[in-house]
Design a protein around this motif. Structure first.
Motif: not given
Lengths: 239, 204
Positions: B10-12, B16-20, B50-53, B66-67
């Motif tokens: 989804l972040l890709e 977005m933020y958590g609730y979103q 883990d450096g993924l976001a 978060y991105r």
């Protein structure tokens, strides 16, 4: 609730003596207006016998079979035949369309047999064909139609003239999934419009179209899924 | 289920933020597997570790957005192109229950099977109802509706398979009971049981 079909303690025994087969062993079962009930069970569980008895095509060994309050068992043969034409619609796996008649003529036939004028019967037939979505095929003969179209004609013939009890035995038979679902959708719509339907099937996915699923084993009802649904997912999707 | 990969995917699309994220996840999967927001934030923390976001500042309303990182993108690509492993099937409570029911003495296996069949059938009725409703509302269908309908299909197939398996179990148990009955009726001398052959199980 008003039961359109009510079976009370119905038994059916084929043969006598050592060869006696108990197809139904005391079944009580109802289908109400607006309700589609599926009957499931392995072969030999009695589900087809149940349907033929509900439709007055076979007589129980004991018990009562009421359709819209009339006990079919107490009726003479002619009265029963009349009941079959006016109140009960059948959809069989084997279609049973008459090849020499067009779609409209096939659907109109039960009404004409009932003494209706050819013209009125035809009007009703066209209306029923419209309801099942094939009004444009009214003048076709069964051989010129696909399996799905023929089954739609069979459904139109089963529902023509506001019959309030629809009995279907594996109505989606050899049809592919999508066409089969279309047929179930028609049955469902008819029940939503106030008819009572009984659907005999061994396919769980078809039975799932019903409001209630009754399970038969060796001629008795062993269980049924109630109308008390597993609401969790439904409610979430509604939210 | 891999919440981690679902959120990354989804972040890709966009930060977005958590609730979103939770809302987007549920919109696409039709709330079949609800996420609680705590689970979402725990996962985001782990993704960041883990450096993924990365947490990339706040939006206008104070939400921590978060991105995805390049490593995150690679992880998503690899997730989509790797089949879900079936080598270690998830623990199936029903299969385990039946395996025990046919071996533990005194269990009414027929009833175990029938109760499960009714319950699964009721669920299948619900899925079918939802599918009908989704089909009726399908005018102007968006991609998310298609996603939800595919998830429903998966639930339908799963329930159907379970009922078929229960039918199969019941038929086999019945056959085993009949065979056991026959074996018992035969005079012992006429029916020597080969060494090592197990008696039919679950027959009553």
């Amino acid at each position: 609730m008003n039961a359109v079909l009510q079976l009370t303690d119905v038994t059916r025994v084929h043969g006598t003596g050592a060869g006696e087969v108990h197809a139904l062993r005391g079944i009580s079962f109802a289908a109400h207006a607006g309700e589609l009930v599926a009957v499931m069970g392995p072969s030999g569980s009695g589900k087809s016998t149940l349907l033929t008895i509900a439709g007055g095509l076979d007589q129980p060994t004991s018990g009562a079979v009421r359709v819209e309050g009339t006990d079919l068992v107490g009726l003479g043969q002619q009265e029963r035949a009349r009941m079959r034409r006016t109140s009960i619609g059948y959809v069989f796996q084997g279609l049973n369309l008459i090849p020499a008649l067009t779609a409209a003529e096939n659907v109109a036939l039960p009404r004409e047999l009932d003494g209706m004028s050819v013209r009125t019967a035809r009007e009703e037939a066209l209306q029923a064909l419209e309801e099942v979505g094939i009004a444009d095929l009214a003048e076709r003969f069964p051989d010129d139609m696909s399996g799905g179209q023929q089954q739609r004609v069979a459904i139109a013939r089963a529902v023509v003239g506001e019959r309030r009890l629809i009995l279907a035995d594996e109505p989606t038979g050899a049809l592919d999934t999508e066409t089969g679902e279309g047929i179930l959708g028609l049955l469902r719509a008819r029940c939503d419009a106030g008819a009572a339907g009984v659907l005999v099937t061994h396919e769980a996915r078809h039975a799932a179209w019903a409001d209630r699923v009754v399970f038969l084993r060796d001629g008795v009802v062993v269980d049924e899924t109630g109308t008390d649904r597993v609401e969790v997912l439904t409610e979430r999707a509604d939210a | 289920m891999s919440v981690k990969h679902a959120l990354l995917a989804l972040l890709e699309q966009e930060p977005m933020y958590g609730y979103q994220l939770r809302a987007e996840f549920e919109r696409r999967t039709g709330t079949a597997w609800p996420l609680n927001v705590g689970q979402v934030y725990t996962t985001l923390t782990r993704l960041e570790r883990d450096g993924l976001a990365v947490a990339g500042g706040e939006d206008g309303e104070g939400h921590l957005v978060y991105r995805i990182t390049d490593d995150g993108r690679a992880e998503v690509a690899s997730w989509f192109t790797t089949p879900v492993a079936r080598t270690q099937p998830p623990r199936d409570e029903l299969a385990i229950k039946l395996a025990l029911a046919v071996t533990v003495p005194g269990v009414d296996v027929d009833t175990v099977i029938q109760q499960q069949r009714s319950a699964t059938m009721a669920a299948l009725q619900d899925y079918t109802r939802l599918k009908r409703r989704a089909a009726e509302a399908a005018d102007g269908a968006e991609r998310a509706d298609l996603a939800w309908s595919l998830v429903l299909d998966s639930l339908v197939f799963g329930a159907e398979a379970e009922i078929r398996w229960l039918d199969h179990c019941e038929a086999r148990l019945r056959r085993a009971a009949v065979e056991q009955g026959r074996a018992a009726a035969r005079p012992p001398a006429a029916a020597p049981r080969p060494v090592g052959e197990a008696p039919a199980r679950g027959a009553r």
